[in-house]
Design a protein around this motif. Structure first.
Motif, PDB file in Angstrom:
ATOM      1  N   ASP A   1       2.512  47.581 -13.278  1.00 32.01           N
ATOM      2  CA  ASP A   1       1.695  47.778 -12.079  1.00 32.01           C
ATOM      3  C   ASP A   1       1.702  46.551 -11.169  1.00 32.01           C
ATOM      4  O   ASP A   1       1.367  46.644  -9.994  1.00 32.01           O
ATOM      5  N   GLU A   2       2.109  45.386 -11.686  1.00 31.86           N
ATOM      6  CA  GLU A   2       2.222  44.177 -10.862  1.00 31.86           C
ATOM      7  C   GLU A   2       3.584  44.096 -10.173  1.00 31.86           C
ATOM      8  O   GLU A   2       3.693  43.594  -9.061  1.00 31.86           O
ATOM      9  N   SER A   3       4.629  44.549 -10.880  1.00 33.40           N
ATOM     10  CA  SER A   3       5.977  44.485 -10.314  1.00 33.40           C
ATOM     11  C   SER A   3       6.884  45.464 -11.039  1.00 33.40           C
ATOM     12  O   SER A   3       6.898  45.518 -12.260  1.00 33.40           O
ATOM     13  N   GLU A   4       7.661  46.220 -10.269  1.00 28.09           N
ATOM     14  CA  GLU A   4       8.646  47.118 -10.853  1.00 28.09           C
ATOM     15  C   GLU A   4       9.974  46.414 -11.096  1.00 28.09           C
ATOM     16  O   GLU A   4      10.772  46.859 -11.904  1.00 28.09           O
ATOM     17  N   GLU A   5      10.224  45.321 -10.387  1.00 28.48           N
ATOM     18  CA  GLU A   5      11.505  44.620 -10.462  1.00 28.48           C
ATOM     19  C   GLU A   5      11.520  43.433 -11.419  1.00 28.48           C
ATOM     20  O   GLU A   5      12.563  43.098 -11.965  1.00 28.48           O
ATOM     21  N   PHE A   6      10.388  42.763 -11.580  1.00 28.40           N
ATOM     22  CA  PHE A   6      10.352  41.499 -12.300  1.00 28.40           C
ATOM     23  C   PHE A   6       9.492  41.571 -13.555  1.00 28.40           C
ATOM     24  O   PHE A   6       8.481  42.256 -13.591  1.00 28.40           O
ATOM     25  N   SER A   7       9.896  40.820 -14.594  1.00 30.48           N
ATOM     26  CA  SER A   7       9.172  40.846 -15.858  1.00 30.48           C
ATOM     27  C   SER A   7       8.309  39.602 -16.072  1.00 30.48           C
ATOM     28  O   SER A   7       7.386  39.627 -16.875  1.00 30.48           O
ATOM     29  N   MET A   8       8.609  38.506 -15.351  1.00 31.54           N
ATOM     30  CA  MET A   8       7.871  37.263 -15.572  1.00 31.54           C
ATOM     31  C   MET A   8       7.942  36.401 -14.313  1.00 31.54           C
ATOM     32  O   MET A   8       8.917  36.442 -13.575  1.00 31.54           O
ATOM     33  N   VAL A   9       6.895  35.620 -14.098  1.00 30.16           N
ATOM     34  CA  VAL A   9       6.900  34.619 -13.035  1.00 30.16           C
ATOM     35  C   VAL A   9       6.596  33.266 -13.678  1.00 30.16           C
ATOM     36  O   VAL A   9       5.723  33.150 -14.532  1.00 30.16           O
ATOM     37  N   THR A  10       7.371  32.261 -13.292  1.00 27.60           N
ATOM     38  CA  THR A  10       7.184  30.890 -13.764  1.00 27.60           C
ATOM     39  C   THR A  10       6.606  30.078 -12.621  1.00 27.60           C
ATOM     40  O   THR A  10       7.087  30.149 -11.491  1.00 27.60           O
ATOM     41  N   ASN A  11       5.561  29.307 -12.899  1.00 26.63           N
ATOM     42  CA  ASN A  11       4.912  28.468 -11.895  1.00 26.63           C
ATOM     43  C   ASN A  11       5.353  27.018 -12.071  1.00 26.63           C
ATOM     44  O   ASN A  11       5.266  26.469 -13.170  1.00 26.63           O
ATOM     45  N   LEU A  12       5.834  26.427 -10.999  1.00 23.69           N
ATOM     46  CA  LEU A  12       6.255  25.026 -10.983  1.00 23.69           C
ATOM     47  C   LEU A  12       5.536  24.320  -9.844  1.00 23.69           C
ATOM     48  O   LEU A  12       5.224  24.935  -8.822  1.00 23.69           O
ATOM     49  N   SER A  13       5.275  23.027 -10.005  1.00 25.60           N
ATOM     50  CA  SER A  13       4.654  22.249  -8.930  1.00 25.60           C
ATOM     51  C   SER A  13       5.354  20.904  -8.809  1.00 25.60           C
ATOM     52  O   SER A  13       6.011  20.441  -9.732  1.00 25.60           O
ATOM     53  N   CYS A  14       5.188  20.285  -7.648  1.00 22.68           N
ATOM     54  CA  CYS A  14       5.805  18.994  -7.381  1.00 22.68           C
ATOM     55  C   CYS A  14       4.717  17.950  -7.140  1.00 22.68           C
ATOM     56  O   CYS A  14       3.873  18.117  -6.256  1.00 22.68           O
TER      57      CYS A  14
END
Length: 83
Positions: A21-34
């Motif tokens: 329900d969050e995304s049909e295309e993607f299975s995971m999101v990775t968060n990066l910061s600088c």
């Protein structure tokens, strides 16, 4: 991985598995910061990626992080792997 704005090494903030329900295309999101310029980066992992992409991009990093003990993705009959 370095920030493409200021070249400072990015800080891994975590991974978030995505539901259908969050995304049909993607299975995971990775968060990066600088810490250099304050940029925030989200990297989305497709549900289906080709074996060539995994071999060229992901597996060398996994080898570096975990040695050879990790389990590589299995390829489907159409040349794609499920994540």
């Amino acid at each position: 991985m370095n920030c493409w704005h200021c070249k400072t090494e990015l800080i891994w903030g975590g991974d978030h598995e995505l539901d259908d329900d969050e995304s049909e295309e993607f299975s995971m999101v990775t968060n990066l910061s600088c810490s250099g310029c304050g940029s925030l980066i989200e990297v989305f992992l497709p549900k289906k990626v080709t074996r060539r992409v995994l071999a060229a991009v992901l597996e060398p990093g996994l080898n570096e992080l975990f040695g050879t003990d990790y389990e590589p993705y299995e390829e489907d009959s159409d040349g794609e792997v499920g994540v």
